[in-house]
Enzyme design. Sequence first.
Site, PDB file in Angstrom:
ATOM      1  N   ARG A 229      -0.543  -0.692   6.511  1.00 43.59           N
ATOM      2  CA  ARG A 229      -0.523  -2.102   5.762  1.00 43.59           C
ATOM      3  C   ARG A 229      -1.942  -2.288   5.158  1.00 43.59           C
ATOM      4  O   ARG A 229      -3.002  -1.950   6.113  1.00 43.59           O
ATOM      5  CB  ARG A 229      -0.234  -3.212   6.325  1.00 43.59           C
ATOM      6  CG  ARG A 229       1.470  -3.257   6.489  1.00 43.59           C
ATOM      7  CD  ARG A 229       2.120  -3.690   5.121  1.00 43.59           C
ATOM      8  NE  ARG A 229       3.598  -3.770   5.250  1.00 43.59           N
ATOM      9  CZ  ARG A 229       4.314  -2.736   5.080  1.00 43.59           C
ATOM     10  NH1 ARG A 229       4.022  -1.584   4.821  1.00 43.59           N
ATOM     11  NH2 ARG A 229       5.489  -2.892   5.388  1.00 43.59           N
ATOM     12  N   HIS A 277       1.715   2.816  -2.958  1.00 48.79           N
ATOM     13  CA  HIS A 277       2.892   2.476  -1.799  1.00 48.79           C
ATOM     14  C   HIS A 277       4.135   3.156  -2.029  1.00 48.79           C
ATOM     15  O   HIS A 277       5.265   2.704  -2.237  1.00 48.79           O
ATOM     16  CB  HIS A 277       3.188   1.015  -1.877  1.00 48.79           C
ATOM     17  CG  HIS A 277       3.603   0.498  -0.620  1.00 48.79           C
ATOM     18  ND1 HIS A 277       3.325  -0.899  -0.153  1.00 48.79           N
ATOM     19  CD2 HIS A 277       4.307   0.732   0.457  1.00 48.79           C
ATOM     20  CE1 HIS A 277       3.870  -1.011   1.232  1.00 48.79           C
ATOM     21  NE2 HIS A 277       4.635   0.173   1.399  1.00 48.79           N
TER      22      HIS A 277
HETATM   23  C1  GLV Z   1       7.225   0.379   3.676  1.00 48.91           C
HETATM   24  O1  GLV Z   1       5.932   0.290   3.503  1.00 48.91           O
HETATM   25  C2  GLV Z   1       7.847   0.037   4.529  1.00 48.91           C
HETATM   26  O2  GLV Z   1       7.706  -0.956   5.307  1.00 48.91           O
HETATM   27  O3  GLV Z   1       8.946   0.658   4.768  1.00 48.91           O
END
Ligand code: GLV
Length: 314
Positions: A229, A277
Amino acid sequence: MTCLIAYHDGDETDERQRGWQTRLAAYLPGCQLVPLVDKAADDAEIALVWAPPAGRLAELSQLKLAVSLGQGVDHVMVPGKLPDNIPLIRIVDPDMSHALSQWVILAALDHLRDGPVYREQARKRVFAPHNQRQTRGLRLAVYGMGAIGSMIATRLADIGFQVHGWSRSERPQTSALTMHHGRKGFDNLLSNCQLHVCILPLTDETRHIFDTDAFAAMPRGAYFINGGRGAQVDESALLQAISSGHIAGATLDVFEHEPLPDNHPFWDEPRITIWPHVAAQTNPETAAQQVADAIIAVRAGQDPVNLVDRQRGY
Ligand code: GLV
């Protein structure tokens, strides 16, 4: 069986919602997905969500279960987002672990084999080899040794890295990996590894865990990869460590604020490779069955699998 499911993934198109609708209906005939933000979702029993708008879940008077659309849950566990009495589950999908391990291997090898350097050379039509670096014996730390981190660590060991895994509490040693835990283990890995891979969940303990001191503790020329994260990294500390030449560069899939703002200085740092992401995307094809099983369990008054420990934060 009718079952109203409120859906929210923050995307403007509803293609993914349709994918979930089709896959879930195979296990829960008659279930119906409606956008969380619509009035029609007021009576939903289930919320299938990524980063729901604050306060909205509390308005669903029939809500029995919240499902995080992903392996992480920090986007739901924000104060005011999830009512205290509602169980939350996360998706634990081997296909996502597989995808994330591919992405980490890609990032680690791209760095090691000078991908950015050769792409830049190619842009200038320069055909010039550099000495090839080997994975053999190169110390690499994987921070976060849950289901995903363990798969990543094992695969990196298979391609020759000397892999060290870090977790909050002690985990058993394996023949391929050296395990470390706690603050002492963390500090030890920072100063002894050349590559650092973050796969941690975001909790109060891991917020800004990679700060100025952490980057300073890494050996000169170390490389940083983040598939965990964004908020685990003090972004200005990372930028400073790279600009000063202490850290060789970074590959990042996650950021403190997503989408990464237009004026963010990371965009201008060529030693930072930015991904939007996408290292592991939630896939209804492989994840729908476990979500359906959880819905069935909760409606039958049982505990669902992959229940999140709200205290621990994952
Ligand atoms: C992606 O970042 C997830 O949390 O699956």
